[in-house]
Design an enzyme around this catalytic site. Structure first.
Site, PDB file in Angstrom:
ATOM      1  N   CYS A 175       0.747  -1.177  -0.047  1.00  0.00           N
ATOM      2  CA  CYS A 175       0.128  -0.031   0.077  1.00  0.00           C
ATOM      3  C   CYS A 175       1.052   1.299   0.099  1.00  0.00           C
ATOM      4  CB  CYS A 175      -0.991  -0.050   1.212  1.00  0.00           C
ATOM      5  SG  CYS A 175      -1.985  -1.425   1.226  1.00  0.00           S
ATOM      6  N   HIS A 203      -3.544   6.843   2.702  1.00  0.00           N
ATOM      7  CA  HIS A 203      -3.867   5.670   2.175  1.00  0.00           C
ATOM      8  C   HIS A 203      -5.147   5.524   2.654  1.00  0.00           C
ATOM      9  CE1 HIS A 203      -4.131   1.381   0.949  1.00  0.00           C
ATOM     10  NE2 HIS A 203      -3.777   1.022   2.258  1.00  0.00           N
ATOM     11  N   ASN A 209     -10.184  -0.487   0.323  1.00  0.00           N
ATOM     12  CA  ASN A 209      -8.740  -0.422   0.298  1.00  0.00           C
ATOM     13  C   ASN A 209      -8.082  -0.958  -0.952  1.00  0.00           C
ATOM     14  OD1 ASN A 209      -6.026  -0.749   0.577  1.00  0.00           O
ATOM     15  ND2 ASN A 209      -5.967  -1.770   2.669  1.00  0.00           N
TER      16      ASN A 209
HETATM   17  N1  ACO Z   1     -18.071  -9.310   9.861  1.00  0.00           N
HETATM   18  C1  ACO Z   1     -18.506  -9.397  11.130  1.00  0.00           C
HETATM   19  N2  ACO Z   1     -17.627  -9.798  12.178  1.00  0.00           N
HETATM   20  C2  ACO Z   1     -16.296  -9.797  11.888  1.00  0.00           C
HETATM   21  C3  ACO Z   1     -15.814  -9.612  10.615  1.00  0.00           C
HETATM   22  C4  ACO Z   1     -16.525  -9.300   9.428  1.00  0.00           C
HETATM   23  N3  ACO Z   1     -16.211  -9.075   8.052  1.00  0.00           N
HETATM   24  N4  ACO Z   1     -14.327  -9.673  10.839  1.00  0.00           N
HETATM   25  C5  ACO Z   1     -14.147  -9.774  12.140  1.00  0.00           C
HETATM   26  N5  ACO Z   1     -15.403  -9.886  12.753  1.00  0.00           N
HETATM   27  C6  ACO Z   1     -15.601 -10.128  13.988  1.00  0.00           C
HETATM   28  C7  ACO Z   1     -14.415 -10.939  14.866  1.00  0.00           C
HETATM   29  O1  ACO Z   1     -14.470 -12.289  14.560  1.00  0.00           O
HETATM   30  C8  ACO Z   1     -14.514 -10.676  16.240  1.00  0.00           C
HETATM   31  O2  ACO Z   1     -15.503 -11.184  16.862  1.00  0.00           O
HETATM   32  P1  ACO Z   1     -15.205 -11.786  18.161  1.00  0.00           P
HETATM   33  O3  ACO Z   1     -15.017 -10.550  18.957  1.00  0.00           O
HETATM   34  O4  ACO Z   1     -16.494 -12.362  18.432  1.00  0.00           O
HETATM   35  O5  ACO Z   1     -13.788 -12.576  18.284  1.00  0.00           O
HETATM   36  C9  ACO Z   1     -14.932  -8.895  15.852  1.00  0.00           C
HETATM   37  O6  ACO Z   1     -15.635  -9.071  14.909  1.00  0.00           O
HETATM   38  C10 ACO Z   1     -13.982  -7.866  16.423  1.00  0.00           C
HETATM   39  O7  ACO Z   1     -12.916  -8.432  15.443  1.00  0.00           O
HETATM   40  P2  ACO Z   1     -11.638  -7.223  15.299  1.00  0.00           P
HETATM   41  O8  ACO Z   1     -10.486  -8.108  14.578  1.00  0.00           O
HETATM   42  O9  ACO Z   1     -11.292  -6.928  16.915  1.00  0.00           O
HETATM   43  O10 ACO Z   1     -12.212  -6.058  14.505  1.00  0.00           O
HETATM   44  P3  ACO Z   1     -11.502  -4.634  14.524  1.00  0.00           P
HETATM   45  O11 ACO Z   1     -12.345  -3.677  15.199  1.00  0.00           O
HETATM   46  O12 ACO Z   1     -10.151  -4.870  14.912  1.00  0.00           O
HETATM   47  O13 ACO Z   1     -11.635  -4.469  12.990  1.00  0.00           O
HETATM   48  C11 ACO Z   1     -10.219  -4.515  11.070  1.00  0.00           C
HETATM   49  C12 ACO Z   1     -11.087  -5.254  12.195  1.00  0.00           C
HETATM   50  C13 ACO Z   1     -11.401  -3.953  10.189  1.00  0.00           C
HETATM   51  C14 ACO Z   1      -9.487  -5.615   9.968  1.00  0.00           C
HETATM   52  C15 ACO Z   1      -9.140  -3.570  11.596  1.00  0.00           C
HETATM   53  O14 ACO Z   1      -8.574  -4.392  12.583  1.00  0.00           O
HETATM   54  C16 ACO Z   1      -8.490  -3.018  10.714  1.00  0.00           C
HETATM   55  O15 ACO Z   1      -8.862  -2.238   9.789  1.00  0.00           O
HETATM   56  N6  ACO Z   1      -7.059  -3.024  10.580  1.00  0.00           N
HETATM   57  C17 ACO Z   1      -6.240  -2.511   9.634  1.00  0.00           C
HETATM   58  C18 ACO Z   1      -6.273  -3.397   8.437  1.00  0.00           C
HETATM   59  C19 ACO Z   1      -5.580  -2.516   7.268  1.00  0.00           C
HETATM   60  O16 ACO Z   1      -6.018  -1.340   7.131  1.00  0.00           O
HETATM   61  N7  ACO Z   1      -4.560  -3.000   6.716  1.00  0.00           N
HETATM   62  C20 ACO Z   1      -4.238  -2.299   5.395  1.00  0.00           C
HETATM   63  C21 ACO Z   1      -2.934  -2.534   5.416  1.00  0.00           C
HETATM   64  S1  ACO Z   1      -2.568  -2.129   3.692  1.00  0.00           S
HETATM   65  C22 ACO Z   1      -1.897  -3.266   2.667  1.00  0.00           C
HETATM   66  O17 ACO Z   1      -0.501  -3.137   2.730  1.00  0.00           O
HETATM   67  C23 ACO Z   1      -2.502  -4.179   2.100  1.00  0.00           C
END
Ligand code: ACO
Length: 332
Positions: A117, A258, A288
């Site tokens: 990214c 980004h 993204n």
């Molecule tokens: N739908 C419903 N529930 C979900 C989903 C989904 N798609 N995905 C995860 N959950 C659930 C999980 O299982 C978890 O349930 P639990 O509490 O019963 O275990 C709950 O939701 C919370 O999960 P978290 O992982 O804690 O959710 P979080 O608030 O951290 O959000 C996310 C997840 C959106 C992926 C976030 O961590 C994020 O944006 N991280 C950054 C990722 C990013 O931007 N990466 C880009 C890098 S760029 C590149 O080089 C590609």
């Protein structure tokens, strides 16, 4: 280190979005998720997915055509092509080679750059320094991604986040001092490589029945860890650029981060103290798109009249590697 680097400016911008719009509701027919979960955790409402036959090279070529037209620089005057992508058409030859041919450009230096990214910012840094050497006059820097081809539809924590598309700029030389690409900063912490990667298909895990069964050919991410590090390094990337050039947060006219997650952007606004209304955000419509996200947003920002001559525009990225970076532009 302070670097004053006149000599290269963004002469034109372009983007390409596949026509297929995929809503959160459609995603929730493939995996157990909901529009409410995706919107509240990420800000994403919909994304584009490439059609059959569309690839990183075909989308990148289309974005490049728009950029060349906007720059009024014909293909015959392009002498450097850099493509940032984590979803190339194939390992080799480079996607840049394929784009070169699609654009009818002949025998110019063309290569791909792997910084996920952050790839577009790395590409600007590499291209502008190659141009400052005097060896190149007009470069295409393209970010193009078909991330739908590496999404795991058995992993709802990642497949809801990404989209396809391409963005491009034409960089040209300029004699006007203190305008254009002022400076870039890039970094990488390889010790965190495993947090966001595509493990299979390379020389470490060549394709096999086992690797397919273990779903090694799909994108893997520890989202929670990546989130925390993204906020820290994007803030640092923005701060370093302001400090190097004696700028205050309020001196920045537009920041294009980004486009990964609205909550990361909100945190960046808090930690950098750059007012939220100066952040350009379009991730609600694209998700993204990795290396394509900043050039797509830059082109849209220009189309919407958000950038005026003399404006300071700050690009800030973060991605797999883990990589990060920023570019400061004084718009011509
Ligand atoms: N739908 C419903 N529930 C979900 C989903 C989904 N798609 N995905 C995860 N959950 C659930 C999980 O299982 C978890 O349930 P639990 O509490 O019963 O275990 C709950 O939701 C919370 O999960 P978290 O992982 O804690 O959710 P979080 O608030 O951290 O959000 C996310 C997840 C959106 C992926 C976030 O961590 C994020 O944006 N991280 C950054 C990722 C990013 O931007 N990466 C880009 C890098 S760029 C590149 O080089 C590609």
């Amino acid at each position: 280190m302070t670097r004053s680097a006149p000599g290269v400016f963004i002469a034109g911008t372009g983007s390409y979005a596949p026509s297929r719009v995929v809503s959160n509701d459609e995603i929730s027919t493939y995996v157990e998720t909901s529009d409410e979960w995706i919107r509240s955790r990420t800000g994403i409402r919909e994304r584009r997915f490439a059609e059959e036959g569309e690839t990183a090279s075909t989308m990148g070529a289309k974005a490049a055509e728009v950029a060349m037209e906007s720059a009024n620089v014909p293909a015959s005057e392009i002498d450097l092509i850099i493509v940032a992508t984590l979803s190339p058409d194939m390992f080799f030859p480079s996607t840049a080679s394929l784009i070169q041919t699609q654009l009818g450009i002949n025998k110019v230096t063309s290569f791909d750059l792997s910084a996920a990214c952050s790839g577009f910012i790395y590409g600007i840094e590499v291209a502008s320094n190659m141009m400052r050497s005097g060896a190149f006059r007009n470069a295409l820097v393209i970010g193009s991604e078909k991330i739908s081809s590496i999404l795991d539809w058995e992993d709802r924590t990642t497949c809801v986040l990404f989209g396809d598309g391409a963005g491009a700029v034409v960089l040209s030389n300029t004699d006007t001092e203190n305008t254009g690409i002022i400076d870039s900063y890039t970094g990488n912490d390889g010790s965190k490589a495993q947090l966001l990667c595509l493990p299979g298909g390379g020389s470490a895990i060549p394709p096999s029945h086992d690797s397919l069964e273990q779903r090694q050919h799909f994108l893997k991410m520890n989202g929670r860890e990546v989130f925390k590090i993204a906020v820290r390094w994007m803030e640092q990337s923005a701060r370093i650029m302001l400090e190097r050039h004696g700028l205050k947060p309020e001196d920045i006219n537009l920041i294009i981060p980004h486009q990964a997650n609205l909550r990361i952007i909100d945190a960046l606004a808090r930690t950098t103290k750059i007012p939220k209304d100066k952040f350009f955000v379009n991730l609600d419509r694209y998700g993204n798109t990795s290396a394509a996200s900043i050039p797509i947003a830059l082109h849209e920002a220009r189309q919407k009249g958000c950038i005026q001559s003399g404006d300071y525009v700050l690009l800030v990225a973060f991605g797999a590697g883990l990589t990060w970076g920023s570019t400061l532009i004084k718009w011509h």
